[in-house]
Design a protein around this motif. Sequence first.
Motif, PDB file in Angstrom:
ATOM      1  N   GLY A  80       0.810  -1.207   0.000  1.00  0.00           N
ATOM      2  CA  GLY A  80       0.000   0.000   0.000  1.00  0.00           C
ATOM      3  C   GLY A  80       0.846   1.262   0.000  1.00  0.00           C
ATOM      4  O   GLY A  80       0.538   2.237  -0.702  1.00  0.00           O
TER       5      GLY A  80
ATOM      6  N   GLY B 241      -0.647   5.261  -1.592  1.00  0.00           N
ATOM      7  CA  GLY B 241      -1.985   5.538  -1.103  1.00  0.00           C
ATOM      8  C   GLY B 241      -2.068   6.149   0.277  1.00  0.00           C
ATOM      9  O   GLY B 241      -3.155   6.430   0.748  1.00  0.00           O
TER      10      GLY B 241
ATOM     11  N   PHE C 110      -4.636   3.797   3.493  1.00  0.00           N
ATOM     12  CA  PHE C 110      -4.658   2.835   2.390  1.00  0.00           C
ATOM     13  C   PHE C 110      -3.715   1.664   2.685  1.00  0.00           C
ATOM     14  O   PHE C 110      -4.062   0.505   2.452  1.00  0.00           O
TER      15      PHE C 110
END
Length: 169
Positions: free
Chosen positions: A136, A141, A145
């Motif tokens: 992630g 992100g 995330f």
Amino acid sequence: MTKHAVDATGTEMAAAQLKERIYATITMISVVIGLAGSSHVAVLGAAATVTTASVGLWLAALVADQQAHRVMHGALARGRELRVMLFVSSPLLLSALGPLVLIGVSALGAMGLKTALLTAAGVNVATLFAWGCYGGIRMGGGTVFALLGGAIDAAIGTAVAVVKATAGH
């Protein structure tokens, strides 16, 4: 071969090795959960099962890689190609290390065998979570995330491992 081609090959090998590492982690979760659920397992039997599972996975991967190579190239993999196969599949052998250490701790009397096996499963689930978080982060992100990716990977890996562990019983 250009530098870009060499880098791509190195990246592809690292990705293939990571895939094997994640697969081996999920498989080892199912092995130790299955052992922890058994009422008739002893330390030596657990160690033998973990070792056999790891070596069996590794040999199966090598056989599959070698057969695929023969079909695609009309020859056995040798030299560099064989070294790549061995490198990529090596995490299948390493997947036994953590559970074997914990089984050894159990043999020394520091914890019960079932506790050691469940701890090994927990460590492997945490490993899946960490790889999911790292993925992630690499995707850019952000923290939420990354944590979501880690949680999803850990949940999916655990679900697959539980299905594998219970399907044989």
